[in-house]
Every structure is written in structure tokens, then in C-alpha cells.
Design a protein around this motif. Structure first.
Motif, PDB file in Angstrom:
ATOM      1  N   ASP A 266       0.833  -1.212  -0.063  1.00  0.00           N
ATOM      2  CA  ASP A 266      -0.184   0.032  -0.049  1.00  0.00           C
ATOM      3  C   ASP A 266       0.910   1.280   0.154  1.00  0.00           C
ATOM      4  N   ILE A 267       0.489   2.174  -0.746  1.00  0.00           N
ATOM      5  CA  ILE A 267       1.222   3.528  -0.759  1.00  0.00           C
ATOM      6  C   ILE A 267       1.473   4.054   0.570  1.00  0.00           C
ATOM      7  N   ARG A 268       0.531   3.997   1.568  1.00  0.00           N
ATOM      8  CA  ARG A 268       0.801   4.361   2.814  1.00  0.00           C
ATOM      9  C   ARG A 268       1.824   3.500   3.428  1.00  0.00           C
ATOM     10  N   ASP A 269       1.883   2.337   3.344  1.00  0.00           N
ATOM     11  CA  ASP A 269       2.998   1.774   4.018  1.00  0.00           C
ATOM     12  C   ASP A 269       4.260   1.971   3.244  1.00  0.00           C
ATOM     13  N   THR A 270       4.495   2.287   1.858  1.00  0.00           N
ATOM     14  CA  THR A 270       5.619   2.620   1.393  1.00  0.00           C
ATOM     15  C   THR A 270       6.165   3.932   1.946  1.00  0.00           C
ATOM     16  N   VAL A 271       5.407   5.041   2.124  1.00  0.00           N
ATOM     17  CA  VAL A 271       5.844   6.323   2.823  1.00  0.00           C
ATOM     18  C   VAL A 271       6.462   6.006   4.149  1.00  0.00           C
ATOM     19  N   GLU A 272       5.991   5.099   4.931  1.00  0.00           N
ATOM     20  CA  GLU A 272       6.178   4.714   6.093  1.00  0.00           C
ATOM     21  C   GLU A 272       7.385   3.913   6.133  1.00  0.00           C
ATOM     22  N   CYS A 273       7.573   3.041   5.294  1.00  0.00           N
ATOM     23  CA  CYS A 273       8.687   2.247   5.135  1.00  0.00           C
ATOM     24  C   CYS A 273      10.056   3.200   4.966  1.00  0.00           C
ATOM     25  N   ILE A 274       9.990   4.178   4.055  1.00  0.00           N
ATOM     26  CA  ILE A 274      11.012   5.328   3.915  1.00  0.00           C
ATOM     27  C   ILE A 274      11.248   6.045   5.495  1.00  0.00           C
ATOM     28  N   ARG A 275      10.098   6.271   5.838  1.00  0.00           N
ATOM     29  CA  ARG A 275      10.417   6.984   7.212  1.00  0.00           C
ATOM     30  C   ARG A 275      11.484   6.045   7.961  1.00  0.00           C
ATOM     31  N   LEU A 276      10.704   4.875   8.219  1.00  0.00           N
ATOM     32  CA  LEU A 276      11.428   4.021   9.281  1.00  0.00           C
ATOM     33  C   LEU A 276      12.869   3.596   8.764  1.00  0.00           C
ATOM     34  N   ALA A 277      13.238   3.568   7.503  1.00  0.00           N
ATOM     35  CA  ALA A 277      14.671   3.405   7.032  1.00  0.00           C
ATOM     36  C   ALA A 277      15.435   4.456   7.431  1.00  0.00           C
ATOM     37  N   ALA A 278      14.873   5.762   7.084  1.00  0.00           N
ATOM     38  CA  ALA A 278      15.672   7.145   7.301  1.00  0.00           C
ATOM     39  C   ALA A 278      16.071   7.192   8.723  1.00  0.00           C
ATOM     40  N   GLU A 279      15.172   6.968   9.414  1.00  0.00           N
ATOM     41  CA  GLU A 279      15.183   7.282  10.955  1.00  0.00           C
ATOM     42  C   GLU A 279      16.154   6.281  11.729  1.00  0.00           C
ATOM     43  N   ASN A 280      16.190   5.137  10.985  1.00  0.00           N
ATOM     44  CA  ASN A 280      16.989   3.907  11.695  1.00  0.00           C
ATOM     45  C   ASN A 280      18.004   3.619  10.429  1.00  0.00           C
ATOM     46  N   PRO A 281      19.235   4.407  10.264  1.00  0.00           N
ATOM     47  CA  PRO A 281      19.994   4.547   9.422  1.00  0.00           C
ATOM     48  C   PRO A 281      21.021   3.114   9.312  1.00  0.00           C
ATOM     49  N   ALA A 282      21.459   2.662   8.017  1.00  0.00           N
ATOM     50  CA  ALA A 282      22.520   1.556   8.243  1.00  0.00           C
ATOM     51  C   ALA A 282      23.681   2.125   8.765  1.00  0.00           C
ATOM     52  N   ASP A 283      24.455   1.164   9.137  1.00  0.00           N
ATOM     53  CA  ASP A 283      25.773   1.279   9.847  1.00  0.00           C
ATOM     54  C   ASP A 283      26.734   2.224   8.658  1.00  0.00           C
ATOM     55  N   ARG A 284      27.871   2.628   9.062  1.00  0.00           N
ATOM     56  CA  ARG A 284      28.867   2.835   8.226  1.00  0.00           C
ATOM     57  C   ARG A 284      29.482   1.714   7.401  1.00  0.00           C
ATOM     58  N   LEU A 341      11.223  -3.044  12.381  1.00  0.00           N
ATOM     59  CA  LEU A 341      11.447  -1.614  12.654  1.00  0.00           C
ATOM     60  C   LEU A 341      10.305  -0.918  13.068  1.00  0.00           C
ATOM     61  N   GLY A 342       9.113  -1.606  12.853  1.00  0.00           N
ATOM     62  CA  GLY A 342       7.728  -0.981  13.407  1.00  0.00           C
ATOM     63  C   GLY A 342       6.691  -0.859  12.243  1.00  0.00           C
ATOM     64  N   LEU A 343       6.856  -1.380  10.970  1.00  0.00           N
ATOM     65  CA  LEU A 343       5.703  -1.246  10.236  1.00  0.00           C
ATOM     66  C   LEU A 343       4.503  -2.057  10.405  1.00  0.00           C
ATOM     67  N   GLU A 344       3.369  -1.353  10.496  1.00  0.00           N
ATOM     68  CA  GLU A 344       2.122  -1.953  10.614  1.00  0.00           C
ATOM     69  C   GLU A 344       1.205  -1.869   9.279  1.00  0.00           C
ATOM     70  N   PRO A 345       1.368  -3.121   8.455  1.00  0.00           N
ATOM     71  CA  PRO A 345       0.767  -2.817   6.994  1.00  0.00           C
ATOM     72  C   PRO A 345      -0.671  -2.969   6.874  1.00  0.00           C
ATOM     73  N   HIS A 346      -1.063  -2.217   5.942  1.00  0.00           N
ATOM     74  CA  HIS A 346      -2.278  -2.152   5.329  1.00  0.00           C
ATOM     75  C   HIS A 346      -2.692  -3.230   4.416  1.00  0.00           C
ATOM     76  N   LEU A 347      -3.946  -3.741   4.369  1.00  0.00           N
ATOM     77  CA  LEU A 347      -4.111  -4.824   3.494  1.00  0.00           C
ATOM     78  C   LEU A 347      -4.875  -4.168   2.515  1.00  0.00           C
ATOM     79  N   LEU A 348      -4.687  -5.101   1.367  1.00  0.00           N
ATOM     80  CA  LEU A 348      -5.180  -4.739   0.069  1.00  0.00           C
ATOM     81  C   LEU A 348      -6.767  -4.456   0.058  1.00  0.00           C
ATOM     82  N   SER A 349      -7.503  -5.343   0.515  1.00  0.00           N
ATOM     83  CA  SER A 349      -8.856  -5.252   0.334  1.00  0.00           C
ATOM     84  C   SER A 349      -9.379  -4.048   1.173  1.00  0.00           C
ATOM     85  N   ASP A 350      -8.670  -3.668   2.312  1.00  0.00           N
ATOM     86  CA  ASP A 350      -9.060  -2.322   3.064  1.00  0.00           C
ATOM     87  C   ASP A 350      -9.037  -1.242   1.969  1.00  0.00           C
TER      88      ASP A 350
END
Length: 389
Positions: A266-284, A341-350
Motif C-alpha cells: 500500500d502507498i501508505r506503507d511505502t511512505v512509512e517504510c521510507i521514514r522507518l529506514a531514514a530514522e534507523n540508518p544503516a551502519d557505516r 522496525l515498526g511497520l504495521e501493514p495495511h491490507l489490499l482489501s481495505d
């Protein structure tokens, strides 16, 4: 955080920028508006009207009280790319700015070359700019599940432990891309992994499934904030096409037998995934890979979900598949990293019930029915479309 969204005028880049801004980050967007140019080239348009960037930025400032900085330029221009990153000094760069359609890359030689040059060179320029300006900047790069293809083994999150002739090593998961577009993403991934290994950069590669949906909580606040809704056979997703065909009372056009299975999100999950990845960065020095999907369905199953969700009598039309892909295949994907990291997915049918049918019905007078028929055949080196609809 200071976050620069490359491709910030696009279907995902724009709502991502709003989501990040709404969550308190200082955001800038960059774009060369090539995606709008593809519409002009192909003679199609987004189902939902979209405003120019300045109107979008002004509308967001009005409804939120927050400003988003904007840059205009092309990532293929290395000097522009480095100057922009040096000017904004981001903590994270979110990279959406690539030609994203497999059919577009398969039209002919010119479109294949453009896709790979635009995507691979632009991404290389971003890597060099980060290395020159500040190697501590975290690159969050949008990849695709299409990099993997459909192997007859489980798909891991980017890496695979392999034992061969009694010796074991950890290596990048083998790739078997299905178009020149998907191959450009494979090249990106390899280039990013090398930059992390050689320069100590930090990067998260998000191998995303098919995105559906058109609204996020932020874009829904004002009609001027709307993002794209693509349904044509070049840039549209199969789900969008099915939804519009259902609303119009047309048969749902399934390529081949409909047994092709894909990951969806879901597009709402996409934007949240970006936030989670950005706020929890990979190591050097870390090249981190997340498979960004929440559910999997075959094309035939998606058609049935749309037909059942709409509630009316819907026919399904099976077309010769213009793509070179397996009609039936194994598909089991590990996608736990973002959930952890905390993603709570939406469902396609919803999502179908909440917005897709409503949006399609509201703008159905804008539909170009002919644009939904496939015109690009993977087996031809030059297709009759030739981008001159």
C-alpha cells in the motif's frame, strides 16, 4: 533530520516528502519533471489531475504551516547533483529519481538506452556526491523486487549464505531481472554495495513490490496535494488497471494465465517504510537490503479481489502475455526487516474499499480506454508504439 527526496514530484516521491515533513523532518525535494514529459510523449495522463510543483508546495505550506525546499535539475549532471547535496547538507537522501516503468524500457533501443543511462549514471552521481560532500549521509534507495525475478528458491532480504564445495560465503542474492528497467536497478544495487564496501558509505536498498493506492493522510488534506494515479499499459500497475476497468464495466485484462505472483504494498506503507529506514540508518560501510512488500498475490487473484470488491458482475479477459516471464512459479519472499522496525501493514482489501474505487469513479471521465491495451512486446526489439501514440 534533514532529508532530501530525489524524484520528489513523482507518484511516490511527493507523498513521501509530505509524510516526512508531517513527521517533523526538514525536507527538500528535487526533480527534473521527466515523468510529466513521459505523459506528453506517450499521449496519456494521470487519472487524477496533479498540480505543478510550486502549487503543491504552496498548498502544503497553507495546510501544514511547513515549508519544503525545491531543487530543479538532472541527476545525470554530476556537478548539479554534488552542488545540491552540498547546499542542503542532508542527513539522508531518499532516491526515487529514476525511470520506473519496465514497458517503457522495452519499447525500443532508444528507450532501453535512456532508461539505463538515466538510472545508472544518475545513481552513480549521487554516490559520488555523497562521498565528496559527507560520507556519513545515509542513502535510502528505491529498488524493486523485480531484481530477483522468480527463482525456484526462497528470496532472502538481499543477501544469501552459500555453501559450495565445502566452503561457505555470504553474497548478494542472485539477480534475474525481467526487463532493461529491472536490470538498471540491479546495476544500481551492485554499484551501491561497492560504494559501501570501498568508501564506507551507509545505504539501505528497498526492493519494493508493486505499489497500489493513491491517497495518504497528507495528500488527502487538499486536492492540490494529490499524487498520480497511473493506469495505462506503460506506467500503470495491474491493480490500477483492474480497478478502472471494473468501474467502467469493462472486462479485466489478465496477461497470460494470471499465475504470475508478485509482492504488493500500500502507498501508505511505502511512505512509512521510507521514514522507518531514514530514522534507523544503516551502519557505516553497510549495504542493507529490505524487501519492501506486505502481501503477495497472483495476477489472477488480484483480478478476483477487484471483481469481488466491486460487487458487480465482472468478466475477465485473458490476453497473450506481451512480457517474457513464467506463467506459473514458486514465490516465497522474506520481508521481516521493516516490520521489525515498526511497520504495521495495511491490507489490499481495505484499500480497495476505502479509496481506489471511489477515486476511479470520481475521475472516470478522464479515462483513455485505448491506453490500457498492451502495445509493447518484450520479444520485439522495436515495438510499433514507438512512443508516438
Amino acid at each position: 533530520m534533514r532529508i532530501l527526496v530525489l524524484g520528489g514530484d513523482g507518484y511516490l516521491g511527493w507523498p513521501t516528502a509530505l509524510h516526512l515533513s508531517d513527521r517533523g523532518h526538514e525536507v527538500a525535494v528535487a526533480d527534473n519533471y521527466a515523468r510529466r514529459g513521459y505523459d506528453h510523449e506517450l499521449g496519456v495522463d494521470s487519472l487524477v489531475p496533479i498540480e505543478p510543483m510550486q502549487v503543491r508546495l504552496d498548498a502544503w505550506r497553507e495546510v501544514s504551516g511547513k515549508s519544503i525546499k525545491s531543487y530543479y535539475g538532472d541527476l545525470v549532471d554530476g556537478e548539479f547533483t554534488e552542488a545540491m547535496i552540498a547546499d542542503f547538507r542532508p542527513d539522508a537522501v531518499v532516491h526515487f529519481a529514476e525511470q520506473r516503468a519496465a514497458p517503457y524500457s522495452m519499447i525500443d533501443r532508444r528507450h532501453a538506452v535512456y532508461t539505463q543511462q538515466n538510472n545508472v549514471i544518475g545513481n552513480l552521481n549521487v554516490l559520488f556526491a555523497i562521498q565528496q560532500v559527507d560520507p556519513d549521509i545515509h542513502l535510502v534507495k528505491l529498488g524493486t523486487m523485480g531484481e530477483y525475478g522468480t527463482p525456484n528458491i526462497d528470496i532472502e532480504e538481499g543477501w544469501l549464505e552459500v555453501t559450495h564445495n565445502g566452503r561457505t560465503d555470504r553474497m548478494l542474492y542472485p539477480k534475474k531481472a525481467g526487463s532493461f528497467y529491472h536490470l538498471s536497478k540491479v546495476h544500481d544495487s551492485h554499484n551501491i554495495e561497492f560504494a559501501c564496501r570501498a568508501w564506507g558509505l551507509r545505504a539501505t536498498d528497498l526492493n519494493q513490490g508493486v505499489v497500489y493506492g493513491q491517497e495518504t493522510p497528507q495528500t488527502a488534506r487538499d486536492v492540490r496535494l494529490a499524487t498520480r494515479f497511473d493506469y495505462d499499459a506503460i506506467f500503470g500497475t495491474v491493480l490500477n488497471r483492474f480497478v478502472i476497468q471494473a468501474v467502467l464495466g469493462h472486462p479485466l485484462t489478465v496477461y497470460g494465465t494470471g499465475g504470475q505472483t508478485r509482492g504488493l504494498i500500500d502507498i501508505r506503507d511505502t511512505v512509512e517504510c521510507i521514514r522507518l529506514a531514514a530514522e534507523n540508518p544503516a551502519d557505516r560501510g553497510e549495504f542493507r537490503v529490505f524487501n519492501q512488500m506486505t502481501e503477495k498475490f497472483s495476477v489472477g487473484e488480484i483480478a478476483k479481489i477487484v471483481a469481488n470488491g466491486y460487487g458487480g458482475p465482472i468478466e475477465i479477459e485473458y490476453l497473450d502475455n506481451p512480457r517474457v516471464e513464467q506463467g506459473e512459479h514458486y514465490y516465497n519472499v522474506r520481508h521481516t526487516g521493516l516490520v521489525e522496525l515498526g511497520l504495521e501493514p495495511h491490507l489490499l482489501s481495505d484499500t480497495l474499499i476505502e479509496s481506489l474505487f471511489r477515486v476511479a469513479d470520481k475521475y472516470k471521465e478522464r479515462v483513455d480506454v485505448a491506453a490500457m491495451r498492451p502495445t509493447v512486446n518484450w520479444r520485439h526489439a522495436a515495438n510499433p508504439l514507438r512512443a508516438d501514440r
